[in-house]
Enzyme design. Sequence first.
Site, PDB file in Angstrom:
ATOM      1  N   LYS A  14     -55.986  26.021  60.069  1.00  0.00           N
ATOM      2  CA  LYS A  14     -56.577  25.125  59.064  1.00  0.00           C
ATOM      3  C   LYS A  14     -57.836  24.462  59.600  1.00  0.00           C
ATOM      4  O   LYS A  14     -58.829  24.334  58.900  1.00  0.00           O
ATOM      5  CB  LYS A  14     -55.596  24.011  58.663  1.00  0.00           C
ATOM      6  CG  LYS A  14     -54.319  24.466  58.031  1.00  0.00           C
ATOM      7  CD  LYS A  14     -53.489  23.288  57.533  1.00  0.00           C
ATOM      8  CE  LYS A  14     -53.139  22.226  58.567  1.00  0.00           C
ATOM      9  NZ  LYS A  14     -52.312  22.681  59.682  1.00  0.00           N
ATOM     10  N   ARG A  89     -48.081  16.510  54.176  1.00  0.00           N
ATOM     11  CA  ARG A  89     -47.183  17.204  55.092  1.00  0.00           C
ATOM     12  C   ARG A  89     -45.720  16.977  54.706  1.00  0.00           C
ATOM     13  O   ARG A  89     -44.840  17.528  55.353  1.00  0.00           O
ATOM     14  CB  ARG A  89     -47.357  16.656  56.516  1.00  0.00           C
ATOM     15  CG  ARG A  89     -48.579  17.180  57.260  1.00  0.00           C
ATOM     16  CD  ARG A  89     -48.193  18.158  58.315  1.00  0.00           C
ATOM     17  NE  ARG A  89     -48.623  18.091  59.684  1.00  0.00           N
ATOM     18  CZ  ARG A  89     -49.826  17.938  60.191  1.00  0.00           C
ATOM     19  NH1 ARG A  89     -50.845  17.653  59.469  1.00  0.00           N
ATOM     20  NH2 ARG A  89     -50.026  18.032  61.477  1.00  0.00           N
ATOM     21  N   ARG A 128     -54.282  26.548  73.140  1.00  0.00           N
ATOM     22  CA  ARG A 128     -55.367  25.890  72.405  1.00  0.00           C
ATOM     23  C   ARG A 128     -56.044  24.805  73.239  1.00  0.00           C
ATOM     24  O   ARG A 128     -55.389  24.004  73.902  1.00  0.00           O
ATOM     25  CB  ARG A 128     -54.790  25.275  71.125  1.00  0.00           C
ATOM     26  CG  ARG A 128     -55.819  24.527  70.318  1.00  0.00           C
ATOM     27  CD  ARG A 128     -55.375  24.350  68.898  1.00  0.00           C
ATOM     28  NE  ARG A 128     -54.417  23.272  68.735  1.00  0.00           N
ATOM     29  CZ  ARG A 128     -54.014  22.830  67.537  1.00  0.00           C
ATOM     30  NH1 ARG A 128     -54.463  23.394  66.433  1.00  0.00           N
ATOM     31  NH2 ARG A 128     -53.151  21.849  67.454  1.00  0.00           N
ATOM     32  N   ARG A 161     -54.529  19.069  73.809  1.00  0.00           N
ATOM     33  CA  ARG A 161     -53.886  17.909  73.197  1.00  0.00           C
ATOM     34  C   ARG A 161     -52.516  17.686  73.826  1.00  0.00           C
ATOM     35  O   ARG A 161     -51.800  18.645  74.093  1.00  0.00           O
ATOM     36  CB  ARG A 161     -53.719  18.149  71.698  1.00  0.00           C
ATOM     37  CG  ARG A 161     -55.012  17.983  70.952  1.00  0.00           C
ATOM     38  CD  ARG A 161     -54.932  18.447  69.524  1.00  0.00           C
ATOM     39  NE  ARG A 161     -53.665  18.168  68.858  1.00  0.00           N
ATOM     40  CZ  ARG A 161     -53.459  18.409  67.572  1.00  0.00           C
ATOM     41  NH1 ARG A 161     -54.421  18.908  66.815  1.00  0.00           N
ATOM     42  NH2 ARG A 161     -52.299  18.149  67.021  1.00  0.00           N
ATOM     43  N   ARG A 172     -42.461  19.737  67.458  1.00  0.00           N
ATOM     44  CA  ARG A 172     -43.312  19.715  66.257  1.00  0.00           C
ATOM     45  C   ARG A 172     -42.890  20.774  65.262  1.00  0.00           C
ATOM     46  O   ARG A 172     -42.815  20.529  64.068  1.00  0.00           O
ATOM     47  CB  ARG A 172     -44.769  20.004  66.637  1.00  0.00           C
ATOM     48  CG  ARG A 172     -45.514  18.820  67.129  1.00  0.00           C
ATOM     49  CD  ARG A 172     -46.747  19.290  67.848  1.00  0.00           C
ATOM     50  NE  ARG A 172     -47.879  19.466  66.978  1.00  0.00           N
ATOM     51  CZ  ARG A 172     -48.995  20.113  67.363  1.00  0.00           C
ATOM     52  NH1 ARG A 172     -49.066  20.654  68.550  1.00  0.00           N
ATOM     53  NH2 ARG A 172     -50.004  20.202  66.557  1.00  0.00           N
TER      54      ARG A 172
HETATM   55  P1  AMP Z   1     -52.787  17.679  63.330  1.00  0.00           P
HETATM   56  O1  AMP Z   1     -54.083  17.512  64.036  1.00  0.00           O
HETATM   57  O2  AMP Z   1     -52.973  17.904  61.855  1.00  0.00           O
HETATM   58  O3  AMP Z   1     -51.873  18.697  63.956  1.00  0.00           O
HETATM   59  O4  AMP Z   1     -52.029  16.260  63.443  1.00  0.00           O
HETATM   60  C1  AMP Z   1     -51.675  15.720  64.692  1.00  0.00           C
HETATM   61  C2  AMP Z   1     -50.507  14.754  64.546  1.00  0.00           C
HETATM   62  O5  AMP Z   1     -50.895  13.664  63.681  1.00  0.00           O
HETATM   63  C3  AMP Z   1     -49.278  15.346  63.887  1.00  0.00           C
HETATM   64  O6  AMP Z   1     -48.445  16.040  64.811  1.00  0.00           O
HETATM   65  C4  AMP Z   1     -48.597  14.087  63.354  1.00  0.00           C
HETATM   66  O7  AMP Z   1     -47.999  13.329  64.407  1.00  0.00           O
HETATM   67  C5  AMP Z   1     -49.808  13.284  62.866  1.00  0.00           C
HETATM   68  N1  AMP Z   1     -50.134  13.629  61.449  1.00  0.00           N
HETATM   69  C6  AMP Z   1     -51.268  14.234  60.984  1.00  0.00           C
HETATM   70  N2  AMP Z   1     -51.226  14.368  59.649  1.00  0.00           N
HETATM   71  C7  AMP Z   1     -50.029  13.856  59.253  1.00  0.00           C
HETATM   72  C8  AMP Z   1     -49.379  13.733  57.998  1.00  0.00           C
HETATM   73  N3  AMP Z   1     -49.943  14.157  56.852  1.00  0.00           N
HETATM   74  N4  AMP Z   1     -48.153  13.141  57.974  1.00  0.00           N
HETATM   75  C9  AMP Z   1     -47.575  12.688  59.099  1.00  0.00           C
HETATM   76  N5  AMP Z   1     -48.114  12.801  60.319  1.00  0.00           N
HETATM   77  C10 AMP Z   1     -49.337  13.379  60.410  1.00  0.00           C
END
Ligand code: AMP
Length: 220
Positions: A14, A89, A128, A161, A172
């Site tokens: 994404k 999400r 990554r 990360r 996750r």
């Molecule tokens: P991402 O970069 O999208 O993988 O997001 C990193 C982390 O941010 C995720 O593993 C969650 O802990 C938090 N996060 C991001 N977007 C959401 C969401 N829509 N709902 C809940 N937690 C989120």
Amino acid sequence: MRVVVLLGAPGAGKGTQAPLLADRLGIPVVATGDLFRAAVRDHTPLGTQAKRYMDAGQLVPDEITIGLLLDRLGQPDAAGGAILDGFPRTGVQAQALDAVLAERDSSVAVAVLVDVPAEELVRRLSGRWICRAAGHPYHEISSPPRVTGRCDIDGSELYQRPDDQPETIHARMAQQLGALDEVIAHYREAHLLRTVDGLQPIDIVSSAVAAAVDAAGVGR
Ligand code: AMP
């Protein structure tokens, strides 16, 4: 307001596809993960709350996440719409988004799922690396940077990360894939879901995403 939702598990691509689509449509990418990482970096109260969930590979609670997203969508550059990357999400987040868009006489135009099998997701996340300055993504095997440890685009340092460490990746996946299924079901029921095969090369995936968005009548 043109709102396009990009759906996919962590590692589906994404973050690679969203900026390509943003260029095409002329609307910003709103990525809740990036907003949370910025809040953590700036030591805001929201960042402090979110950090412990993020570090554990868990979803940040809905009330915090929905508030953050709504604030961002209220900013002037998102007046014409946005590409949502990483939101919704959960089913509750999807319903909250529908409700706030309905208040603005709008709705989600299309939800595009970038579909990648779970084994491949683990492989991608564990290799990554992303850049400090802007989160540009690399993979140590499939898309390495030209200079080890440096971003090709802005020269900033690359890092892994904390939530891309192997133990956290499994946590996750366990929590997030179940929640993603709810979101997929939400858009399938609303007849807004389009699925793209995320195992294809990046440019083929981006053409397929663009075709799905065009078919939904979302133009520039
Ligand atoms: P991402 O970069 O999208 O993988 O997001 C990193 C982390 O941010 C995720 O593993 C969650 O802990 C938090 N996060 C991001 N977007 C959401 C969401 N829509 N709902 C809940 N937690 C989120």
